[in-house]
Design a protein around this motif. Structure first.
Motif, mmCIF file in Angstrom:
data_model
loop_
_atom_site.group_PDB
_atom_site.id
_atom_site.type_symbol
_atom_site.label_atom_id
_atom_site.label_comp_id
_atom_site.label_asym_id
_atom_site.label_seq_id
_atom_site.Cartn_x
_atom_site.Cartn_y
_atom_site.Cartn_z
ATOM 1 N N ILE A 1 30.468 48.340 42.941
ATOM 2 C CA ILE A 1 31.562 48.769 43.825
ATOM 3 C C ILE A 1 32.561 47.641 44.037
ATOM 4 C CG2 ILE A 1 32.080 49.467 46.201
ATOM 5 C CD1 ILE A 1 29.422 51.054 46.124
ATOM 6 N N VAL A 2 32.075 46.440 44.260
ATOM 7 C CA VAL A 2 32.971 45.295 44.448
ATOM 8 C C VAL A 2 33.765 45.035 43.174
ATOM 9 C CG1 VAL A 2 33.011 42.798 44.794
ATOM 10 C CG2 VAL A 2 31.628 44.230 46.287
ATOM 11 N N ALA A 3 33.129 45.116 42.025
ATOM 12 C CA ALA A 3 33.830 44.895 40.759
ATOM 13 C C ALA A 3 34.871 45.982 40.507
ATOM 14 C CB ALA A 3 32.842 44.837 39.606
ATOM 15 N N PRO B 1 21.596 45.941 45.376
ATOM 16 C CA PRO B 1 22.482 44.856 44.912
ATOM 17 C C PRO B 1 23.307 45.243 43.683
ATOM 18 C CG PRO B 1 20.301 44.006 45.377
ATOM 19 C CD PRO B 1 20.212 45.489 45.471
ATOM 20 N N VAL B 2 22.738 46.017 42.788
ATOM 21 C CA VAL B 2 23.470 46.449 41.602
ATOM 22 C C VAL B 2 24.607 47.384 41.998
ATOM 23 C CG1 VAL B 2 23.265 47.678 39.415
ATOM 24 C CG2 VAL B 2 21.419 46.193 40.189
ATOM 25 N N MET B 3 24.334 48.292 42.933
ATOM 26 C CA MET B 3 25.372 49.222 43.389
ATOM 27 C C MET B 3 26.504 48.476 44.109
ATOM 28 S SD MET B 3 22.863 52.358 44.628
ATOM 29 C CE MET B 3 23.895 52.753 45.955
ATOM 30 N N VAL B 4 26.156 47.523 44.956
ATOM 31 C CA VAL B 4 27.179 46.758 45.671
ATOM 32 C C VAL B 4 28.036 45.964 44.686
ATOM 33 C CG1 VAL B 4 27.527 44.848 47.278
ATOM 34 C CG2 VAL B 4 25.908 46.659 47.834
ATOM 35 N N GLU B 5 27.408 45.348 43.712
ATOM 36 C CA GLU B 5 28.156 44.591 42.699
ATOM 37 C C GLU B 5 29.092 45.497 41.920
ATOM 38 O OE1 GLU B 5 29.614 41.525 40.488
ATOM 39 O OE2 GLU B 5 28.294 41.379 42.229
ATOM 40 N N PHE C 1 36.639 47.670 42.903
ATOM 41 C CA PHE C 1 37.775 47.496 43.803
ATOM 42 C C PHE C 1 38.446 46.127 43.677
ATOM 43 C CE2 PHE C 1 35.568 50.922 46.126
ATOM 44 C CZ PHE C 1 36.608 51.827 46.151
ATOM 45 N N HIS C 2 37.735 45.150 43.140
ATOM 46 C CA HIS C 2 38.305 43.812 42.997
ATOM 47 C C HIS C 2 37.976 43.272 41.605
ATOM 48 C CE1 HIS C 2 39.923 40.007 43.911
ATOM 49 N NE2 HIS C 2 38.820 39.390 44.306
ATOM 50 N N PRO C 3 38.650 43.800 40.580
ATOM 51 C CA PRO C 3 38.346 43.335 39.215
ATOM 52 C C PRO C 3 38.849 41.909 39.001
ATOM 53 C CG PRO C 3 40.219 44.844 39.181
ATOM 54 C CD PRO C 3 39.704 44.814 40.598
ATOM 55 N N ASP C 4 38.196 41.241 38.077
ATOM 56 C CA ASP C 4 38.609 39.888 37.732
ATOM 57 C C ASP C 4 39.943 39.947 37.001
ATOM 58 O OD1 ASP C 4 36.322 38.844 38.807
ATOM 59 O OD2 ASP C 4 35.235 38.855 36.893
ATOM 60 N N GLU C 5 40.860 39.105 37.428
ATOM 61 C CA GLU C 5 42.159 39.058 36.776
ATOM 62 C C GLU C 5 42.148 37.995 35.692
ATOM 63 O OE1 GLU C 5 45.242 38.513 39.610
ATOM 64 O OE2 GLU C 5 44.576 40.171 40.863
#
Length: 107
Positions: free
Chosen positions: A96-98, A90-94, A100-104
């Motif tokens: 990777i998602v963060a 779960p830490v790795m997935v989070e 490729f899709h950073p908070d704007e």
């Protein structure tokens, strides 16, 4: 007979721990912010539930991992790898998602 007696003794010891903890908890509630204390209780409860589920499922996984191999070493390394992967995935997935899709941040 003996099992019920042992259960009663264990439950009485657990209850005595609760009785001794009540004055401490009430004094903390009076001195601290109640929201903070309730958050601590909720965190403890969530950790207890997750750890119970983890250890119950951990034992059940030995039946699935052990099929197909005769050597104990094959069971152990697969079991340990899957346990560690389940904790870190779960830490790795989070991460990777963060990435490729950073908070704007909008002004």
């Amino acid at each position: 007979g003996k099992a019920i007696g042992a259960s009663v003794v264990i439950n009485l010891v657990t209850l005595s721990g609760l009785v001794f903890a009540i004055p401490f908890i009430s004094s903390v509630l009076k001195k601290s912010d109640p929201t903070f204390v309730y958050a601590g209780f909720a965190s403890f409860a969530a950790g207890a539930i997750l750890s119970c589920a983890f250890f119950l499922l951990l034992f059940e996984s030995t039946h699935l991992i052990a099929t197909g191999w005769d050597n104990e070493t094959d069971h152990i390394w697969r079991w340990g790898t899957m346990t560690l992967l389940g904790l870190i995935l779960p830490v790795m997935v989070e991460a990777i998602v963060a990435y490729f899709h950073p908070d704007e941040v909008k002004p």
